[in-house]
Design a protein around this motif. Sequence first.
Motif, PDB file in Angstrom:
ATOM      1  N   ASP A  61     -38.241   2.390 -18.480  1.00 15.85           N
ATOM      2  CA  ASP A  61     -37.271   2.792 -17.454  1.00 15.85           C
ATOM      3  C   ASP A  61     -37.925   3.027 -16.091  1.00 15.85           C
ATOM      4  O   ASP A  61     -37.385   3.712 -15.245  1.00 15.85           O
ATOM      5  N   GLY A  62     -39.124   2.454 -15.879  1.00 19.27           N
ATOM      6  CA  GLY A  62     -39.792   2.592 -14.596  1.00 19.27           C
ATOM      7  C   GLY A  62     -39.138   1.733 -13.524  1.00 19.27           C
ATOM      8  O   GLY A  62     -38.216   0.958 -13.793  1.00 19.27           O
ATOM      9  N   ALA A  63     -39.602   1.890 -12.268  1.00 23.13           N
ATOM     10  CA  ALA A  63     -39.145   1.015 -11.184  1.00 23.13           C
ATOM     11  C   ALA A  63     -39.723  -0.380 -11.407  1.00 23.13           C
ATOM     12  O   ALA A  63     -40.699  -0.546 -12.144  1.00 23.13           O
ATOM     13  N   PHE A  64     -39.172  -1.390 -10.759  1.00 24.82           N
ATOM     14  CA  PHE A  64     -39.645  -2.753 -11.030  1.00 24.82           C
ATOM     15  C   PHE A  64     -41.065  -2.974 -10.517  1.00 24.82           C
ATOM     16  O   PHE A  64     -41.741  -3.903 -10.919  1.00 24.82           O
ATOM     17  N   TYR A  65     -41.553  -2.097  -9.616  1.00 26.64           N
ATOM     18  CA  TYR A  65     -42.884  -2.272  -9.041  1.00 26.64           C
ATOM     19  C   TYR A  65     -43.896  -1.248  -9.553  1.00 26.64           C
ATOM     20  O   TYR A  65     -45.064  -1.291  -9.177  1.00 26.64           O
ATOM     21  N   GLY A  66     -43.453  -0.293 -10.391  1.00 29.47           N
ATOM     22  CA  GLY A  66     -44.422   0.682 -10.873  1.00 29.47           C
ATOM     23  C   GLY A  66     -43.799   1.744 -11.762  1.00 29.47           C
ATOM     24  O   GLY A  66     -42.588   1.975 -11.717  1.00 29.47           O
ATOM     25  N   PRO A  67     -44.605   2.414 -12.591  1.00 33.08           N
ATOM     26  CA  PRO A  67     -44.111   3.499 -13.437  1.00 33.08           C
ATOM     27  C   PRO A  67     -43.780   4.717 -12.589  1.00 33.08           C
ATOM     28  O   PRO A  67     -44.163   4.795 -11.415  1.00 33.08           O
ATOM     29  N   LYS A  68     -43.095   5.687 -13.179  1.00 33.69           N
ATOM     30  CA  LYS A  68     -42.677   6.850 -12.391  1.00 33.69           C
ATOM     31  C   LYS A  68     -42.562   8.093 -13.256  1.00 33.69           C
ATOM     32  O   LYS A  68     -42.376   8.022 -14.472  1.00 33.69           O
ATOM     33  N   ILE A  69     -42.711   9.229 -12.577  1.00 34.36           N
ATOM     34  CA  ILE A  69     -42.400  10.522 -13.173  1.00 34.36           C
ATOM     35  C   ILE A  69     -41.018  10.910 -12.663  1.00 34.36           C
ATOM     36  O   ILE A  69     -40.790  10.964 -11.458  1.00 34.36           O
ATOM     37  N   ASP A  70     -40.091  11.151 -13.573  1.00 32.28           N
ATOM     38  CA  ASP A  70     -38.758  11.618 -13.201  1.00 32.28           C
ATOM     39  C   ASP A  70     -38.663  13.106 -13.493  1.00 32.28           C
ATOM     40  O   ASP A  70     -39.074  13.569 -14.567  1.00 32.28           O
ATOM     41  N   ILE A  71     -38.132  13.844 -12.537  1.00 26.10           N
ATOM     42  CA  ILE A  71     -37.988  15.291 -12.670  1.00 26.10           C
ATOM     43  C   ILE A  71     -36.506  15.619 -12.727  1.00 26.10           C
ATOM     44  O   ILE A  71     -35.744  15.266 -11.821  1.00 26.10           O
ATOM     45  N   LYS A  72     -36.089  16.279 -13.810  1.00 26.08           N
ATOM     46  CA  LYS A  72     -34.681  16.584 -14.025  1.00 26.08           C
ATOM     47  C   LYS A  72     -34.464  18.087 -13.923  1.00 26.08           C
ATOM     48  O   LYS A  72     -35.034  18.856 -14.692  1.00 26.08           O
ATOM     49  N   LEU A  73     -33.633  18.477 -12.961  1.00 25.10           N
ATOM     50  CA  LEU A  73     -33.339  19.881 -12.740  1.00 25.10           C
ATOM     51  C   LEU A  73     -32.414  20.413 -13.825  1.00 25.10           C
ATOM     52  O   LEU A  73     -31.588  19.683 -14.363  1.00 25.10           O
ATOM     53  N   ARG A  74     -32.551  21.703 -14.118  1.00 22.95           N
ATOM     54  CA  ARG A  74     -31.602  22.389 -14.991  1.00 22.95           C
ATOM     55  C   ARG A  74     -30.844  23.408 -14.149  1.00 22.95           C
ATOM     56  O   ARG A  74     -31.437  24.290 -13.545  1.00 22.95           O
ATOM     57  N   ASP A  75     -29.524  23.269 -14.115  1.00 21.81           N
ATOM     58  CA  ASP A  75     -28.748  24.152 -13.248  1.00 21.81           C
ATOM     59  C   ASP A  75     -28.284  25.402 -13.994  1.00 21.81           C
ATOM     60  O   ASP A  75     -28.688  25.648 -15.140  1.00 21.81           O
ATOM     61  N   ALA A  76     -27.398  26.181 -13.350  1.00 22.88           N
ATOM     62  CA  ALA A  76     -26.946  27.449 -13.905  1.00 22.88           C
ATOM     63  C   ALA A  76     -26.186  27.268 -15.214  1.00 22.88           C
ATOM     64  O   ALA A  76     -26.105  28.206 -16.013  1.00 22.88           O
ATOM     65  N   LEU A  77     -25.629  26.079 -15.454  1.00 25.78           N
ATOM     66  CA  LEU A  77     -24.924  25.791 -16.703  1.00 25.78           C
ATOM     67  C   LEU A  77     -25.791  24.999 -17.673  1.00 25.78           C
ATOM     68  O   LEU A  77     -25.292  24.440 -18.648  1.00 25.78           O
ATOM     69  N   ASP A  78     -27.106  24.949 -17.389  1.00 23.50           N
ATOM     70  CA  ASP A  78     -28.079  24.255 -18.239  1.00 23.50           C
ATOM     71  C   ASP A  78     -27.815  22.751 -18.322  1.00 23.50           C
ATOM     72  O   ASP A  78     -28.144  22.095 -19.309  1.00 23.50           O
ATOM     73  N   ARG A  79     -27.226  22.180 -17.252  1.00 23.17           N
ATOM     74  CA  ARG A  79     -27.052  20.732 -17.181  1.00 23.17           C
ATOM     75  C   ARG A  79     -28.270  20.110 -16.514  1.00 23.17           C
ATOM     76  O   ARG A  79     -28.947  20.751 -15.715  1.00 23.17           O
ATOM     77  N   ARG A  80     -28.563  18.851 -16.844  1.00 20.80           N
ATOM     78  CA  ARG A  80     -29.711  18.151 -16.278  1.00 20.80           C
ATOM     79  C   ARG A  80     -29.269  17.232 -15.153  1.00 20.80           C
ATOM     80  O   ARG A  80     -28.267  16.535 -15.281  1.00 20.80           O
TER      81      ARG A  80
END
Length: 636
Positions: free
Chosen positions: A458-477
Amino acid sequence: MNEITVSLPDGSKRSLAAGATILDLAASIGTGLAKAAIAGKVDGNLVDLQTPLADGATVEIVTEKSPDALHIIRHSTSHLMAQAVKQLFPQAKVTIGPAIETGFYYDFDLEKSFSPEDLEKIEAKMRELAKADLKIEREVLSSADAIELFRTMGEDYKVELIQDLGAESVSLYRQGDFVDLCRGPHLPRTSLCKAFKLTSLAGAYWRGDEKRAMLQRVYGTAFADKKELEAYLARIEEAKKRDHRKLGRELDLFSFNDEVGAGLVIWHPKGAMLRTILEDFERREHLKRGYDIVLGPQILKTELWQRSGHYENYRENMYFTTIDEQGYGIKPMNCLSHMMIYKSQLRSYRDLPLRFFELGTVHRHERAGVLHGLLRVRGFTQDDAHILCTPDQLDAEIKGVLSFVRDVMGIFGFDYEMELSTRPEKSIGSDEDWERATSALLSALKDSGREFEINEGDGAFYGPKIDIKLRDALDRRWQCATIQCDFTLPERFELTYVDADGEKKRPVMVHRVILGAIERFIGVLIEHFAGNFPTWLAPVQATIVTVTDNQIPYAETAFNTLRAAGVRVQKDFRNEKLGFKIREAQLQKIPYMLVVGDKEVEAGLVAPRFRDGKNLESMTPEQFIAFIQDEVKSYR
C-alpha cells in the motif's frame, strides 16, 4: 493412518483419530471449549468447525473472545441479512456481503428502493432466522455445477463472480433455504448471531464501476454480545452529534454548493479564521525545525508529470488542460516544484539537508460517490514538505519527522498508531532502491519504541511510507500524517550534490505531511472536540454581551480594547434577553462570554462566563486579555 497429531498454541500436542475436525479437537480438550468454539485456525488460516485436520497441523480454537471472532460473526450476520431479504423480497438479487471494520454490508439488486421501515422488517426477520437455530453448512461444488445452480436461481451476479474466478471448484454455504457463494469461514449455527443492528442504506455500483448497475447497499453491525453492541450504538449516536458537516453548518464554518462544484470547499469567515490559525501554527512549527517556506505553481507542463511517473501511474486522479497548444497538469502533489527549486543551483553536501515546506493547494479527481464533507474533497491544501538529504542523513531526518508528529499530535491531544506500507504492484524504481527506502523507514520505526503494523503493498508508487493514524475522542482512526522515502524521483530528475570527495552523488528525498490535508484535519478536529475548540484554536474566543442598551458605549470600548490586543472577539448588543444571548453564544461554542451590566460599567469590568456555564471573577478588559494570553500559551 488411523491417528493424527496436531500442535496447540501453547506448544502442546494432541493425538486424534484420522478425519477428526476442529470441533472434535475442542471436545477432546473440554466440553466447555467445544460449546464455546465458533471456528478454528489451522496453520494461521481461519476455517470452519467441521474442517478435517491434517497430521502435523498447528491448530487454534476460535471462540467469541478470540481476536478473529468479530470478523466471522459479522460475515455470518451479513449472510443472515441476505437470507432475510430474500425471504421478504424474493425478487431481490444478491451480490456480495463482506465483513468490514465497523460491521458488514450486503449489496442487492432490487427495483423497489429500501426504506427505513424495510430495515426494521429485515432486522425482525433476521431475529426470527437466528432464533430458528439453522445449521450453517459448507459444501464444495465444481464451478460448472455452481454456475448451473445459481443460474437456475436467477442469481446472475453469483454466476459472473464464479466465471471470473476461473477456479475448478468453489465453496458454498447453506442455511435453511438460503445458499450463497463464499470462501468462509462461518459460524456453525444462525443462533450465534446474537447482537446485531442494521444501521443505514446507500447506493453502490456493481464492482465499483460507474458503468455497471447501481445496487442498494444495506449496512449493519454485529458483536458477540448485546452489551458491546449497545456501547457501539451509543458511540455512533455521539458521532452523529459530532458530525463535522452538521457542526460546520451550525457553527457557520464552511459550505459546499453544487453551483460551485462537488468536493470544493467554501470557507466562511469563522472557518477561514480557524484555517488561518492552523496555517500560522504550521509555519511557526516548521520554521522552528529548520524548514524553508517555498511556493510552487498550480499547473505544470504535462512533460514533467510524465517524467515523474505521475502521468503513467496517477493520471486518473489528475486534471489536465491545454494552453497555447501546450499540455499542463493541475498539480495533485507539490514534489515537482520542490525538486525544481533544488535543481536551480549547484548543491554541496554542506548544504544538506534541505527542508522545503509548502502549504500547497492541490486538486485530485475523486469519484462523486466517495466525496464526504471535508474528509474527502477534490481541492485541498497539504502541509507538504520535501527533505533532500544524503543517504547518511536519512535516518536522522526520518526520526526528526517522527518527533515532529509526536510533538504536534500532543498539542492537539491525539494519540496515534503507525504502519509501514510497502511496494505496491503499480510502482516505479528499482528493487534495490525500494529495499533501501523500506529498510530506512523500518529502522526508524523500530528505534522509535512505538508499536507499528506492516501494510503490504500500500505504499506510494514511487516509494514506501509510514502512515500515521490518529485516534480521536471516540477512538476512531483517521489517516493524516505520512512519511515517504524516495530514491526514485531524485534519479528521474537527475538531482545531485557534490560530496566531500568532489564527486556528484544522488540525494534521497523524504516526502512528508504532518497534519495532512488541512481540510481533512479540520474535519477531524471538529469531530474530536465536538466543535468545542480550545481557546487558542477557537475562531471566536470571546463575545461581549450587554444586559441593556445602556451598556453599549462602555461595551464598545471594551470590545475595541480586546480586539486591538489580538483577542478574537465579537459583540452581541442586540435588544434581547441576556439568557437568550448567552444560550446562543453557548450553541456557537464560544469559549467565553463577557457579560456587561450596569455594575460592570460602573467598576470598569467585564464578567467572564465559560461556555460550560462556570462563572469567573469579574476583571478589567486588560486582565481578561492577560488571562486569555496565558491560556493560549499553555497549549503551545
